[in-house]
Enzyme design. Structure first.
Site, short mmCIF file in Angstrom:
data_model
loop_
_atom_site.label_atom_id
_atom_site.label_comp_id
_atom_site.label_asym_id
_atom_site.label_seq_id
_atom_site.Cartn_x
_atom_site.Cartn_y
_atom_site.Cartn_z
N PHE A 231 0.80 -1.29 0.12
CA PHE A 231 -0.02 -0.03 -0.07
C PHE A 231 0.98 1.14 0.06
O PHE A 231 0.50 2.27 -0.41
CB PHE A 231 -0.90 -0.06 1.42
CG PHE A 231 -0.25 0.43 2.39
CD1 PHE A 231 0.08 2.01 2.82
CD2 PHE A 231 0.41 -0.35 3.33
CE1 PHE A 231 0.42 2.26 3.91
CE2 PHE A 231 1.11 -0.02 4.61
CZ PHE A 231 1.00 1.39 4.88
N LYS B 27 -1.42 -7.31 -9.16
CA LYS B 27 -2.27 -7.43 -8.10
C LYS B 27 -2.22 -6.38 -7.35
O LYS B 27 -1.29 -6.38 -6.57
CB LYS B 27 -2.34 -8.75 -7.18
CG LYS B 27 -3.73 -9.40 -6.67
CD LYS B 27 -3.80 -8.03 -5.55
CE LYS B 27 -3.16 -8.38 -4.25
NZ LYS B 27 -3.46 -7.32 -3.24
N SER C 133 5.44 -6.94 3.27
CA SER C 133 5.80 -7.49 4.58
C SER C 133 6.62 -8.52 4.51
O SER C 133 6.38 -9.57 3.47
CB SER C 133 4.77 -7.47 5.54
OG SER C 133 3.84 -8.34 5.19
N CYS D 148 9.38 1.61 3.19
CA CYS D 148 10.49 0.57 3.64
C CYS D 148 11.79 1.19 4.10
O CYS D 148 12.61 0.46 4.35
CB CYS D 148 10.32 -0.39 2.41
SG CYS D 148 11.20 0.23 1.02
P1 NAD Z 1 1.47 -6.56 2.94
O1 NAD Z 1 2.59 -7.60 3.06
O2 NAD Z 1 0.23 -6.53 4.11
O3 NAD Z 1 0.90 -6.71 1.72
C1 NAD Z 1 1.45 -6.82 0.46
C2 NAD Z 1 0.66 -7.56 -0.47
O4 NAD Z 1 0.20 -8.76 -0.12
C3 NAD Z 1 -0.79 -6.76 -0.81
O5 NAD Z 1 -0.95 -6.65 -2.20
C4 NAD Z 1 -1.67 -7.44 0.03
O6 NAD Z 1 -2.93 -7.57 -0.43
C5 NAD Z 1 -1.20 -8.98 -0.01
N1 NAD Z 1 -1.39 -9.81 0.96
C6 NAD Z 1 -1.75 -9.27 2.28
N2 NAD Z 1 -2.06 -10.26 3.29
C7 NAD Z 1 -1.96 -11.36 2.41
C8 NAD Z 1 -1.87 -12.83 2.86
N3 NAD Z 1 -2.25 -13.24 4.11
N4 NAD Z 1 -1.59 -13.64 1.90
C9 NAD Z 1 -1.08 -13.41 0.76
N5 NAD Z 1 -1.32 -11.97 0.25
C10 NAD Z 1 -1.51 -10.89 1.16
O7 NAD Z 1 2.33 -5.26 2.96
P2 NAD Z 1 1.74 -3.83 3.07
O8 NAD Z 1 1.36 -3.62 4.68
O9 NAD Z 1 0.86 -3.48 1.87
O10 NAD Z 1 3.16 -2.92 3.09
C11 NAD Z 1 3.83 -2.50 4.09
C12 NAD Z 1 5.17 -3.60 3.87
O11 NAD Z 1 5.67 -3.57 2.76
C13 NAD Z 1 6.27 -3.20 4.97
O12 NAD Z 1 6.53 -4.29 5.62
C14 NAD Z 1 7.31 -2.51 4.16
O13 NAD Z 1 8.57 -2.54 4.56
C15 NAD Z 1 7.23 -3.47 3.09
N6 NAD Z 1 7.78 -2.82 1.74
C16 NAD Z 1 8.96 -3.15 1.17
C17 NAD Z 1 9.55 -2.67 0.25
C18 NAD Z 1 10.89 -3.27 -0.15
O14 NAD Z 1 11.45 -2.63 -1.50
N7 NAD Z 1 11.62 -3.96 0.50
C19 NAD Z 1 9.06 -1.58 -0.59
C20 NAD Z 1 7.72 -1.04 0.04
C21 NAD Z 1 7.24 -1.82 1.21
#
Ligand code: NAD
Length: 506
Positions: free
Chosen positions: A159, A183, A236, A291
């Site tokens: 997000f 997605k 995450s 991140c």
């Molecule tokens: P998230 O892991 O909750 O969601 C990421 C994606 O996974 C979304 O599209 C979501 O719909 C999907 N998702 C959520 N729950 C799921 C599940 N149980 N099973 C399968 N798919 C699922 O992450 P977020 O809260 O949207 O984003 C924040 C996180 O992303 C933080 O941990 C941040 O550090 C990380 N991030 C990392 C980078 C990087 O380049 N390393 C960049 C941006 C964000």
């Protein structure tokens, strides 16, 4: 179409993109897209049905047959047009992004702009997708490599950068000859959809870019789908690790860019003004939902006396709705995210850290329902405390103390995450020691948020990344292609014989 929200009001629905058309999902499961400053439901986003996911992948599979043979410069030209359209729509895109995500308008433009740079990079794909050639590898034998597209690829995005991160993915995948199923985050899919509409306008043919929506069920469907060859995930660590293992088991190529706990080392010889000003922006900008946010400051030696300066600067930041002039940090993405951050602050106090600045429940006139948390600073933080061990993903800065640079490096390398880090110093020798010994993907020297521009690849160490190749830069071309090596020999006598036979047959 409008659909009834969980609040019982009507809101527009976010469409799927299948075979070049925006289509209404037939699902019965919908998620609300909520403005984090007001709680207004802006739209409803579907949990894609299995049939719809299959239709999106089938469309991408069919389109691959012709797209992979489309001349490389024709593919690249689409992205020349696309970058122009993104520039023309910058204000509109930023406004959508701020409404659904909460970050300030300048930050939202930055989000779109960093994605735009990847689109420009994709327009240069002709230079990037060249193979190698060796002549006379043996007598009369030449060898060369082709970087051929894989087929249907998929992207799953978080997000916090709903413009930049989708643009990390589909432009490079498509420019290299693949077709794509995206997605987006269910929390803020609207700016991503607008970007996809502009991509169609730029000339991406039907089926080459498809979009499905949803959460775990849709993501699992992507991981398991036999016709998807590669997945790029950003999000995450918990979800990324699950996606990596599930999709790898299903035989896919996977890259997962995941969670972080980014430390900045401040040496006593640093330029104090520049270091603290830069670090305050890096810690609290975008409400800490980056991140690459600096969430731990490691003050070395005499720099430990600078805690009051850090607190004074943090206190001066303005918390407000992202559309207001002069806002430094907007709201967190959801009420649940705000409650979690507030809960972690409470645990920080209970677990013995010293709360230097408490940002909980700031009064924001006119936006009393917003998910706001102001800048919060803890000192005396130690491993084992929840505020250190967890990625807070909010505007909370933890300060730790170290006696020496060696101790600081050892401390950072012991953290399970390795996304970004920085050092502030005037000493070249200290900076060199740091960059050589630190086990973190992105390293800033007198720069706090070292996100590589499009010519380089984003990376990560240890718990922050799974998979070998990063998104964008040069590495992503290898991620989205399969190397084929051709070793060839031609016999002059055969050609002569062939020609003679042909002539005598006439
Ligand atoms: P998230 O892991 O909750 O969601 C990421 C994606 O996974 C979304 O599209 C979501 O719909 C999907 N998702 C959520 N729950 C799921 C599940 N149980 N099973 C399968 N798919 C699922 O992450 P977020 O809260 O949207 O984003 C924040 C996180 O992303 C933080 O941990 C941040 O550090 C990380 N991030 C990392 C980078 C990087 O380049 N390393 C960049 C941006 C964000």
């Amino acid at each position: 179409m409008d659909a009834s929200t969980s609040q019982g009001v009507l809101a527009p629905t976010v469409k799927l993109l299948i075979d070049g058309k925006l289509v209404e999902s037939k699902t019965t499961q919908w998620h609300d897209v909520i403005n984090p400053a007001t709680q207004q439901v802006l739209a409803r986003v579907p949990e894609t049905t299995p049939d719809e996911l299959n239709a999106a992948v089938a469309s991408a599979k069919k389109a691959f047959k012709t797209w992979r043979k489309t001349p490389i410069m024709t593919r690249a030209r689409v992205f020349l047009k696309y970058q122009q359209l993104i520039r023309e729509h910058m204000k509109e895109l930023a406004a959508i992004l701020t409404a659904e995500q909460g970050k300030t308008l300048p930050d939202a433009e930055g989000d779109v702009f960093r994605g735009l740079e990847i689109v420009e990079h994709a327009a240069n794909v002709g230079n990037l997708q060249l193979g190698e050639m060796g002549e006379n590898i043996a007598h009369g034998v030449d060898t060369y490599t082709l970087l051929q597209p894989l087929g249907v690829c998929a992207g799953i995005t978080p997000f916090n950068f709903p413009a930049m991160i989708p643009l990390w993915m589909f432009p490079m995948a498509i420019a290299t000859g693949n077709t794509f199923v995206l997605k987006p985050s269910q929390q803020d899919p609207m700016v991503t959809m607008r970007l996809c509409e502009l991509a169609l306008e730029a000339g991406i043919p039907p089926g080459v870019l498809n979009v499905v929506h949803g959460t775990a069920d849709t993501v699992n469907g992507i991981c398991d789908h036999p016709d998807i060859k590669a997945i790029s995930f950003v999000g995450s660590t918990k979800v990324g690790t699950h996606v990596y293992h599930r999709a790898s088991l299903a035989g896919k190529r996977v890259q997962c860019m995941m969670g972080a706990k980014n430390h900045a080392v401040v040496m006593p010889d640093a330029n104090k003004e520049q270091a603290l000003n830069a670090l305050i922006g890096a810690s609290f900008g975008a409400a800490g939902q980056r991140c690459m946010a600096i969430s731990v400051m490691v003050l070395v030696g005499e720099a430990q006396k600078w805690i009051p300066d850090v607190v004074a600067r943090a206190k001066a930041l303005k918390v407000n709705v992202g559309t207001a002039d002069g806002t430094d940090l907007g709201p967190l993405i959801t009420c649940a995210a705000r409650d979690r951050v507030e809960g972690l602050i409470e645990r920080g106090i209970k677990e013995g850290a010293k709360l230097e600045l408490d940002g909980r429940k700031p009064a924001i006139t006119g936006y009393e329902k917003g998910n706001f948390v102001g800048p919060t600073v803890f000192s005396n933080v130690k491993p084992g405390m929840s505020i250190y061990d967890q990625e807070i993903f909010g505007p909370v800065l933890c300060i730790v103390q170290a006696d020496s640079l060696e101790q600081a490096v050892e401390f950072i390398n012991a953290n399970p995450n390795g996304n970004g880090t920085a050092i502030f110093t005037r000493s070249g020798a200290s900076a060199r020691f740091f960059k050589e010994n630190i086990d973190v993907g992105q390293v800033g020297i007198n720069l706090p948020v070292p996100v590589p521009v499009s010519l380089f690849s984003f990376t990560g160490s240890r718990g922050s990344k799974l998979g070998d190749l990063g998104p964008y830069g040069k590495q992503v071309v290898l991620f989205y292609t399969q190397t084929k090596t051709v070793i060839e020999r031609w016999f002059e006598e055969d050609e002569y014989h062939e020609m003679n036979t042909t002539i005598s047959l006439k």
